[in-house]
Design a protein around this motif. Structure first.
Motif, PDB file in Angstrom:
ATOM      1  N   LEU A 150     110.498  19.054  -5.323  1.00 13.99           N
ATOM      2  CA  LEU A 150     111.178  17.899  -5.895  1.00 13.99           C
ATOM      3  C   LEU A 150     110.311  17.445  -7.051  1.00 13.99           C
ATOM      4  CD1 LEU A 150     112.113  16.012  -2.591  1.00 13.99           C
ATOM      5  CD2 LEU A 150     113.499  17.681  -3.864  1.00 13.99           C
ATOM      6  N   GLU A 151     110.554  18.037  -8.194  1.00 10.08           N
ATOM      7  CA  GLU A 151     109.675  17.850  -9.355  1.00 10.08           C
ATOM      8  C   GLU A 151     109.305  16.372  -9.534  1.00 10.08           C
ATOM      9  OE1 GLU A 151     109.782  18.668 -14.194  1.00 10.08           O
ATOM     10  OE2 GLU A 151     111.325  19.554 -12.911  1.00 10.08           O
ATOM     11  N   PRO A 152     107.962  16.120  -9.575  1.00 14.49           N
ATOM     12  CA  PRO A 152     106.847  17.062  -9.755  1.00 14.49           C
ATOM     13  C   PRO A 152     106.123  17.437  -8.453  1.00 14.49           C
ATOM     14  CG  PRO A 152     106.069  14.856 -10.172  1.00 14.49           C
ATOM     15  CD  PRO A 152     107.533  14.727  -9.795  1.00 14.49           C
ATOM     16  N   PHE A 153     106.650  17.077  -7.273  1.00 15.16           N
ATOM     17  CA  PHE A 153     105.944  17.305  -6.022  1.00 15.16           C
ATOM     18  C   PHE A 153     106.553  18.473  -5.241  1.00 15.16           C
ATOM     19  CE2 PHE A 153     105.708  12.740  -6.972  1.00 15.16           C
ATOM     20  CZ  PHE A 153     104.332  12.598  -7.110  1.00 15.16           C
ATOM     21  N   TYR A 154     105.710  19.149  -4.471  1.00 15.76           N
ATOM     22  CA  TYR A 154     106.207  20.176  -3.562  1.00 15.76           C
ATOM     23  C   TYR A 154     105.438  20.103  -2.248  1.00 15.76           C
ATOM     24  CZ  TYR A 154     102.218  23.004  -5.300  1.00 15.76           C
ATOM     25  OH  TYR A 154     100.978  23.453  -5.666  1.00 15.76           O
ATOM     26  N   ALA A 155     106.092  20.533  -1.173  1.00 18.80           N
ATOM     27  CA  ALA A 155     105.493  20.548   0.155  1.00 18.80           C
ATOM     28  C   ALA A 155     106.175  21.632   0.970  1.00 18.80           C
ATOM     29  CB  ALA A 155     105.654  19.185   0.836  1.00 18.80           C
ATOM     30  N   GLY A 156     105.467  22.142   1.985  1.00 22.88           N
ATOM     31  CA  GLY A 156     106.052  23.206   2.771  1.00 22.88           C
ATOM     32  C   GLY A 156     105.313  23.473   4.057  1.00 22.88           C
ATOM     33  N   VAL A 157     105.877  24.386   4.844  1.00 23.48           N
ATOM     34  CA  VAL A 157     105.303  24.809   6.117  1.00 23.48           C
ATOM     35  C   VAL A 157     105.338  26.333   6.164  1.00 23.48           C
ATOM     36  CG1 VAL A 157     105.488  24.727   8.622  1.00 23.48           C
ATOM     37  CG2 VAL A 157     106.115  22.715   7.273  1.00 23.48           C
ATOM     38  N   TRP A 158     104.242  26.939   6.636  1.00 23.81           N
ATOM     39  CA  TRP A 158     104.130  28.393   6.697  1.00 23.81           C
ATOM     40  C   TRP A 158     103.594  28.811   8.058  1.00 23.81           C
ATOM     41  CZ3 TRP A 158     105.223  31.659   2.449  1.00 23.81           C
ATOM     42  CH2 TRP A 158     105.583  30.968   1.281  1.00 23.81           C
ATOM     43  N   TYR A 159     103.802  30.074   8.372  1.00 20.89           N
ATOM     44  CA  TYR A 159     103.282  30.657   9.611  1.00 20.89           C
ATOM     45  C   TYR A 159     102.578  31.972   9.275  1.00 20.89           C
ATOM     46  CZ  TYR A 159     103.266  33.482  13.859  1.00 20.89           C
ATOM     47  OH  TYR A 159     102.889  34.301  14.885  1.00 20.89           O
ATOM     48  N   ARG A 160     101.447  32.213   9.926  1.00 23.03           N
ATOM     49  CA  ARG A 160     100.722  33.465   9.732  1.00 23.03           C
ATOM     50  C   ARG A 160     100.522  34.144  11.075  1.00 23.03           C
ATOM     51  NH1 ARG A 160      96.087  31.897   7.463  1.00 23.03           N
ATOM     52  NH2 ARG A 160      96.916  32.265   5.378  1.00 23.03           N
TER      53      ARG A 160
END
Length: 343
Positions: A256-266
Protein backbone atom coordinates in the motif's frame (compact mmCIF):
# COMPACT_ATOMS: atom_id res chain seq x y z
CA UNK A 1 30.60 -30.64 28.66
CA UNK A 2 33.30 -32.47 26.68
CA UNK A 3 30.76 -34.21 24.46
CA UNK A 4 28.99 -30.93 23.78
CA UNK A 5 32.23 -29.17 22.82
CA UNK A 6 33.27 -32.07 20.60
CA UNK A 7 29.86 -32.16 18.90
CA UNK A 8 29.96 -28.44 18.22
CA UNK A 9 33.51 -28.73 16.91
CA UNK A 10 32.52 -31.58 14.61
CA UNK A 11 29.54 -29.60 13.32
CA UNK A 12 31.66 -26.66 12.28
CA UNK A 13 34.45 -28.89 11.01
CA UNK A 14 31.91 -30.57 8.73
CA UNK A 15 30.87 -27.17 7.39
CA UNK A 16 34.46 -26.11 6.87
CA UNK A 17 35.53 -29.22 4.97
CA UNK A 18 32.51 -29.06 2.69
CA UNK A 19 30.75 -32.22 3.96
CA UNK A 20 27.58 -30.19 4.56
CA UNK A 21 28.59 -26.86 3.10
CA UNK A 22 25.70 -24.49 2.51
CA UNK A 23 25.52 -20.98 1.12
CA UNK A 24 24.29 -18.35 3.57
CA UNK A 25 20.63 -17.48 3.17
CA UNK A 26 18.85 -14.14 3.16
CA UNK A 27 15.21 -14.01 4.21
CA UNK A 28 14.46 -10.99 2.04
CA UNK A 29 15.57 -12.63 -1.20
CA UNK A 30 13.28 -10.26 -3.13
CA UNK A 31 15.32 -7.33 -1.72
CA UNK A 32 18.64 -9.01 -2.58
CA UNK A 33 18.33 -9.33 -6.37
CA UNK A 34 21.98 -9.84 -7.30
CA UNK A 35 22.45 -12.34 -4.47
CA UNK A 36 19.64 -14.62 -5.63
CA UNK A 37 20.23 -14.49 -9.40
CA UNK A 38 22.76 -12.68 -11.62
CA UNK A 39 19.99 -12.32 -14.23
CA UNK A 40 18.41 -9.62 -12.03
CA UNK A 41 21.41 -7.38 -12.76
CA UNK A 42 20.12 -4.19 -14.38
CA UNK A 43 16.59 -5.63 -14.38
CA UNK A 44 14.77 -2.40 -13.49
CA UNK A 45 16.61 -0.18 -15.98
CA UNK A 46 17.88 2.18 -13.28
CA UNK A 47 21.07 2.43 -11.29
CA UNK A 48 20.79 0.82 -7.87
CA UNK A 49 22.87 0.36 -4.74
CA UNK A 50 21.83 -1.83 -1.85
CA UNK A 51 22.83 -3.36 1.46
CA UNK A 52 21.55 -6.39 3.38
CA UNK A 53 22.46 -7.38 6.93
CA UNK A 54 21.33 -10.60 8.64
CA UNK A 55 22.00 -11.73 12.22
CA UNK A 56 20.98 -15.35 12.79
CA UNK A 57 20.50 -16.93 16.25
CA UNK A 58 21.67 -13.89 18.28
CA UNK A 59 21.15 -15.60 21.67
CA UNK A 60 23.24 -18.67 20.83
CA UNK A 61 27.02 -18.91 21.01
CA UNK A 62 27.20 -19.88 17.31
CA UNK A 63 25.78 -16.63 15.89
CA UNK A 64 25.92 -16.30 12.10
CA UNK A 65 26.11 -12.86 10.48
CA UNK A 66 25.78 -12.16 6.76
CA UNK A 67 26.46 -8.80 5.10
CA UNK A 68 25.88 -8.05 1.42
CA UNK A 69 26.46 -4.88 -0.60
CA UNK A 70 25.75 -4.51 -4.31
CA UNK A 71 25.55 -2.10 -7.22
CA UNK A 72 23.97 -2.60 -10.63
CA UNK A 73 23.18 -0.48 -13.65
CA UNK A 74 21.32 -0.84 -16.92
CA UNK A 75 22.64 1.00 -19.95
CA UNK A 76 19.83 2.97 -21.57
CA UNK A 77 18.77 1.94 -25.08
CA UNK A 78 20.84 -1.25 -24.89
CA UNK A 79 20.13 -4.79 -23.62
CA UNK A 80 23.16 -4.71 -21.30
CA UNK A 81 23.46 -4.51 -17.52
CA UNK A 82 26.40 -4.79 -15.14
CA UNK A 83 26.67 -5.37 -11.42
CA UNK A 84 29.09 -5.78 -8.52
CA UNK A 85 28.40 -7.65 -5.29
CA UNK A 86 30.38 -8.20 -2.09
CA UNK A 87 29.25 -10.67 0.57
CA UNK A 88 30.73 -11.72 3.90
CA UNK A 89 29.40 -14.41 6.22
CA UNK A 90 30.88 -14.87 9.70
CA UNK A 91 30.11 -17.38 12.45
CA UNK A 92 31.27 -16.70 15.97
CA UNK A 93 32.46 -20.08 17.28
CA UNK A 94 35.35 -20.91 14.96
CA UNK A 95 35.55 -17.37 13.60
CA UNK A 96 34.78 -18.81 10.21
CA UNK A 97 34.55 -16.13 7.52
CA UNK A 98 33.47 -16.61 3.93
CA UNK A 99 33.96 -13.58 1.68
CA UNK A 100 33.35 -13.20 -2.02
CA UNK A 101 33.47 -10.47 -4.63
CA UNK A 102 31.44 -10.95 -7.79
CA UNK A 103 31.22 -9.16 -11.14
CA UNK A 104 27.96 -9.70 -13.00
CA UNK A 105 26.71 -9.11 -16.53
CA UNK A 106 23.19 -9.44 -17.94
CA UNK A 107 21.54 -9.17 -21.33
CA UNK A 108 17.82 -8.91 -22.03
CA UNK A 109 15.62 -10.00 -24.88
CA UNK A 110 12.20 -8.40 -25.31
CA UNK A 111 10.13 -11.31 -26.57
CA UNK A 112 7.08 -9.12 -27.28
CA UNK A 113 5.23 -6.17 -25.76
CA UNK A 114 4.38 -8.19 -22.64
CA UNK A 115 7.31 -10.52 -21.90
CA UNK A 116 11.04 -10.07 -21.31
CA UNK A 117 13.72 -12.73 -20.85
CA UNK A 118 16.97 -11.77 -19.14
CA UNK A 119 20.14 -13.88 -18.86
CA UNK A 120 22.94 -13.18 -16.40
CA UNK A 121 26.37 -14.50 -15.44
CA UNK A 122 28.74 -13.97 -12.51
CA UNK A 123 32.48 -14.39 -12.06
CA UNK A 124 33.38 -14.69 -8.39
CA UNK A 125 36.54 -14.60 -6.29
CA UNK A 126 36.11 -16.11 -2.84
CA UNK A 127 38.14 -16.53 0.31
CA UNK A 128 37.39 -18.64 3.36
CA UNK A 129 39.36 -18.34 6.57
CA UNK A 130 38.97 -19.51 10.15
CA UNK A 131 40.67 -19.30 13.53
CA UNK A 132 40.39 -22.52 15.55
CA UNK A 133 42.80 -21.48 18.31
CA UNK A 134 40.00 -20.77 20.79
CA UNK A 135 38.12 -24.04 20.19
CA UNK A 136 38.15 -26.59 23.01
CA UNK A 137 38.27 -30.31 22.11
CA UNK A 138 37.45 -33.29 24.29
CA UNK A 139 41.04 -34.59 24.38
CA UNK A 140 42.07 -31.35 26.11
CA UNK A 141 39.75 -31.98 29.07
CA UNK A 142 41.00 -34.14 31.96
CA UNK A 143 37.94 -34.68 34.17
CA UNK A 144 39.87 -36.66 36.80
CA UNK A 145 42.50 -33.99 37.33
CA UNK A 146 40.12 -31.10 36.65
CA UNK A 147 42.52 -29.52 34.15
CA UNK A 148 42.42 -28.38 30.51
CA UNK A 149 45.44 -28.96 28.29
CA UNK A 150 46.61 -26.01 26.17
CA UNK A 151 46.77 -28.02 22.91
CA UNK A 152 44.83 -30.75 21.16
CA UNK A 153 45.75 -33.59 18.84
CA UNK A 154 43.11 -32.34 16.40
CA UNK A 155 44.87 -31.15 13.23
CA UNK A 156 42.43 -28.29 12.62
CA UNK A 157 43.78 -26.13 15.44
CA UNK A 158 45.29 -22.84 14.29
CA UNK A 159 44.42 -20.43 11.49
CA UNK A 160 43.43 -21.50 7.99
CA UNK A 161 42.70 -19.78 4.70
CA UNK A 162 41.51 -20.90 1.27
CA UNK A 163 40.65 -18.87 -1.84
CA UNK A 164 39.67 -19.43 -5.46
CA UNK A 165 37.37 -18.53 -8.35
CA UNK A 166 33.87 -19.61 -9.24
CA UNK A 167 31.11 -19.03 -11.82
CA UNK A 168 27.32 -18.66 -11.74
CA UNK A 169 24.57 -18.32 -14.34
CA UNK A 170 20.87 -17.49 -14.21
CA UNK A 171 17.83 -16.50 -16.20
CA UNK A 172 14.54 -14.76 -15.45
CA UNK A 173 11.35 -14.45 -17.50
CA UNK A 174 8.90 -11.74 -16.51
CA UNK A 175 5.88 -9.68 -17.44
CA UNK A 176 4.25 -6.79 -15.60
CA UNK A 177 2.63 -9.18 -13.13
CA UNK A 178 4.48 -12.52 -13.24
CA UNK A 179 8.10 -13.62 -12.94
CA UNK A 180 10.02 -16.89 -12.78
CA UNK A 181 13.77 -17.37 -12.51
CA UNK A 182 16.41 -20.06 -12.16
CA UNK A 183 20.01 -19.61 -11.02
CA UNK A 184 22.92 -22.00 -10.55
CA UNK A 185 25.93 -21.04 -8.41
CA UNK A 186 29.27 -22.84 -7.95
CA UNK A 187 29.41 -24.09 -11.51
CA UNK A 188 33.11 -24.88 -11.06
CA UNK A 189 32.50 -26.68 -7.74
CA UNK A 190 35.78 -25.32 -6.32
CA UNK A 191 37.67 -27.01 -3.50
CA UNK A 192 37.31 -25.02 -0.27
CA UNK A 193 38.57 -27.57 2.26
CA UNK A 194 41.09 -26.67 4.94
CA UNK A 195 42.00 -30.35 5.21
CA UNK A 196 44.48 -32.13 3.00
CA UNK A 197 41.83 -33.98 0.99
CA UNK A 198 39.82 -32.24 -1.72
CA UNK A 199 36.28 -31.24 -0.83
CA UNK A 200 34.25 -29.40 -3.45
CA UNK A 201 31.45 -26.91 -2.89
CA UNK A 202 28.28 -28.51 -4.31
CA UNK A 203 26.30 -26.56 -6.88
CA UNK A 204 23.57 -24.34 -5.50
CA UNK A 205 20.25 -24.23 -7.38
CA UNK A 206 17.54 -21.64 -6.80
CA UNK A 207 14.12 -21.70 -8.48
CA UNK A 208 12.08 -18.60 -7.68
CA UNK A 209 8.78 -17.23 -8.92
CA UNK A 210 6.07 -14.81 -7.98
CA UNK A 211 2.95 -13.02 -9.11
CA UNK A 212 1.60 -9.58 -8.31
CA UNK A 213 -2.12 -8.79 -8.28
CA UNK A 214 -2.95 -5.12 -8.69
CA UNK A 215 -5.80 -3.81 -6.56
CA UNK A 216 -7.86 -0.66 -6.85
CA UNK A 217 -5.59 2.36 -7.30
CA UNK A 218 -4.76 4.52 -4.33
CA UNK A 219 -4.63 8.27 -4.02
CA UNK A 220 -3.27 10.44 -6.78
CA UNK A 221 0.44 11.06 -6.48
CA UNK A 222 1.55 14.63 -5.91
CA UNK A 223 3.51 14.78 -9.17
CA UNK A 224 3.10 16.17 -12.67
CA UNK A 225 2.32 12.69 -13.97
CA UNK A 226 -1.13 12.60 -12.31
CA UNK A 227 -0.59 8.90 -11.66
CA UNK A 228 -2.00 6.96 -8.70
CA UNK A 229 -0.37 5.16 -5.80
CA UNK A 230 0.02 1.42 -6.20
CA UNK A 231 -2.09 -1.04 -4.23
CA UNK A 232 -1.12 -4.70 -4.75
CA UNK A 233 -0.72 -8.15 -3.23
CA UNK A 234 2.23 -10.34 -4.20
CA UNK A 235 2.85 -14.05 -3.74
CA UNK A 236 6.30 -15.55 -4.19
CA UNK A 237 8.35 -18.68 -3.53
CA UNK A 238 12.02 -19.59 -3.60
CA UNK A 239 13.14 -23.23 -3.64
CA UNK A 240 16.82 -23.84 -2.92
CA UNK A 241 18.87 -27.01 -3.24
CA UNK A 242 22.55 -27.65 -2.52
CA UNK A 243 23.92 -31.16 -2.10
CA UNK A 244 21.75 -32.93 0.50
CA UNK A 245 20.22 -29.63 1.61
CA UNK A 246 16.89 -28.28 0.33
CA UNK A 247 14.59 -25.52 1.51
CA UNK A 248 11.49 -23.61 0.47
CA UNK A 249 10.54 -20.00 1.23
CA UNK A 250 6.94 -19.11 0.40
CA UNK A 251 4.78 -16.17 1.39
CA UNK A 252 2.80 -13.09 0.51
CA UNK A 253 2.97 -9.37 1.12
CA UNK A 254 0.80 -6.37 0.57
CA UNK A 255 2.00 -3.08 -0.89
CA UNK A 256 0.00 0.00 0.00
CA UNK A 257 2.34 2.64 -1.34
CA UNK A 258 4.57 3.66 0.32
CA UNK A 259 4.30 0.85 2.93
CA UNK A 260 4.49 -2.92 2.58
CA UNK A 261 4.11 -5.83 5.01
CA UNK A 262 3.91 -9.58 4.73
CA UNK A 263 4.18 -13.06 6.21
CA UNK A 264 6.47 -15.86 5.00
CA UNK A 265 7.23 -19.47 5.86
CA UNK A 266 10.54 -21.31 5.53
CA UNK A 267 10.83 -25.08 5.53
CA UNK A 268 9.45 -28.21 3.94
CA UNK A 269 6.79 -29.48 6.37
CA UNK A 270 6.28 -32.80 4.58
CA UNK A 271 9.95 -33.76 5.02
CA UNK A 272 11.97 -34.71 8.09
CA UNK A 273 15.58 -35.38 9.01
CA UNK A 274 15.30 -38.38 11.30
CA UNK A 275 12.61 -37.42 13.81
CA UNK A 276 13.05 -33.67 13.21
CA UNK A 277 10.56 -31.97 10.93
CA UNK A 278 12.05 -29.57 8.36
CA UNK A 279 9.86 -26.60 9.37
CA UNK A 280 12.26 -23.77 10.28
CA UNK A 281 10.69 -20.33 10.56
CA UNK A 282 7.65 -18.12 10.25
CA UNK A 283 8.69 -14.66 9.10
CA UNK A 284 7.09 -11.27 9.52
CA UNK A 285 8.30 -8.24 7.61
CA UNK A 286 7.57 -4.58 7.07
CA UNK A 287 9.06 -1.84 4.95
CA UNK A 288 8.67 1.49 3.25
CA UNK A 289 9.38 2.60 -0.32
CA UNK A 290 9.98 6.34 -0.44
CA UNK A 291 9.42 8.30 -3.63
CA UNK A 292 13.05 9.36 -3.58
CA UNK A 293 13.89 5.76 -4.53
CA UNK A 294 14.85 4.64 -1.02
CA UNK A 295 13.58 1.23 0.08
CA UNK A 296 13.96 0.07 3.70
CA UNK A 297 12.81 -3.36 4.84
CA UNK A 298 12.98 -5.26 8.12
CA UNK A 299 12.14 -8.91 8.79
CA UNK A 300 12.20 -11.16 11.83
CA UNK A 301 12.39 -14.95 11.63
CA UNK A 302 10.36 -16.64 14.38
CA UNK A 303 12.03 -20.02 14.87
CA UNK A 304 9.62 -22.96 14.89
CA UNK A 305 12.25 -25.74 14.72
CA UNK A 306 13.90 -27.53 17.66
CA UNK A 307 15.89 -24.33 18.30
CA UNK A 308 12.77 -22.33 19.21
CA UNK A 309 13.00 -20.59 22.57
CA UNK A 310 16.80 -20.64 22.51
CA UNK A 311 17.96 -19.16 19.21
CA UNK A 312 16.48 -15.67 19.47
CA UNK A 313 15.27 -15.95 15.87
CA UNK A 314 16.95 -13.94 13.13
CA UNK A 315 16.95 -10.24 12.31
CA UNK A 316 17.44 -8.87 8.81
CA UNK A 317 17.42 -5.38 7.34
CA UNK A 318 17.66 -4.30 3.70
CA UNK A 319 18.31 -0.84 2.29
CA UNK A 320 18.44 0.14 -1.38
CA UNK A 321 18.59 3.34 -3.37
CA UNK A 322 17.47 3.82 -6.97
CA UNK A 323 18.60 6.71 -9.13
CA UNK A 324 18.18 7.64 -12.76
CA UNK A 325 15.46 8.88 -15.09
CA UNK A 326 12.34 7.10 -13.79
CA UNK A 327 10.16 8.52 -16.58
CA UNK A 328 11.63 6.18 -19.20
CA UNK A 329 10.40 3.14 -17.26
CA UNK A 330 6.82 3.68 -18.44
CA UNK A 331 7.78 2.59 -21.94
CA UNK A 332 8.92 -0.86 -20.86
CA UNK A 333 7.74 -3.99 -19.10
CA UNK A 334 8.28 -3.52 -15.35
CA UNK A 335 9.73 -6.35 -13.29
CA UNK A 336 7.00 -6.87 -10.66
CA UNK A 337 9.04 -8.48 -7.85
CA UNK A 338 10.86 -5.36 -6.64
CA UNK A 339 9.65 -1.96 -5.56
CA UNK A 340 10.19 0.86 -8.01
CA UNK A 341 8.82 4.41 -7.54
CA UNK A 342 6.83 4.80 -10.75
CA UNK A 343 5.03 7.99 -11.74
Amino acid sequence: MGKRVLLLSFLWFSLLTGLRAQDAQLTQFYNAPLYINPAFTGSIELSRVGFNQRIQWPTLAQTVETSSAYYDNHFANTPHGIGLIAVRTRESVAKLRYTYLGAQYSSRLELNDSWVFQLGTEVRWFQKDADFEELLFSDQIDLAAGTIAPTSAEFIQGQYQKSGFDLAVGGVLFSNSLWIGLSVFHLLEPDDSFAGEESNIPRFFSLHAGQKFYLKKGRRRNTLSYSFQERSISFAANYKSQGPFSQLDVGMQTYLEPFYAGVWYRGIPIQSVGSINKSESVIILAGVQLREGVNIGYSYDITVSELRGASGGSHEISISLLFGDIRRLRKHVKLPCFYVPYG
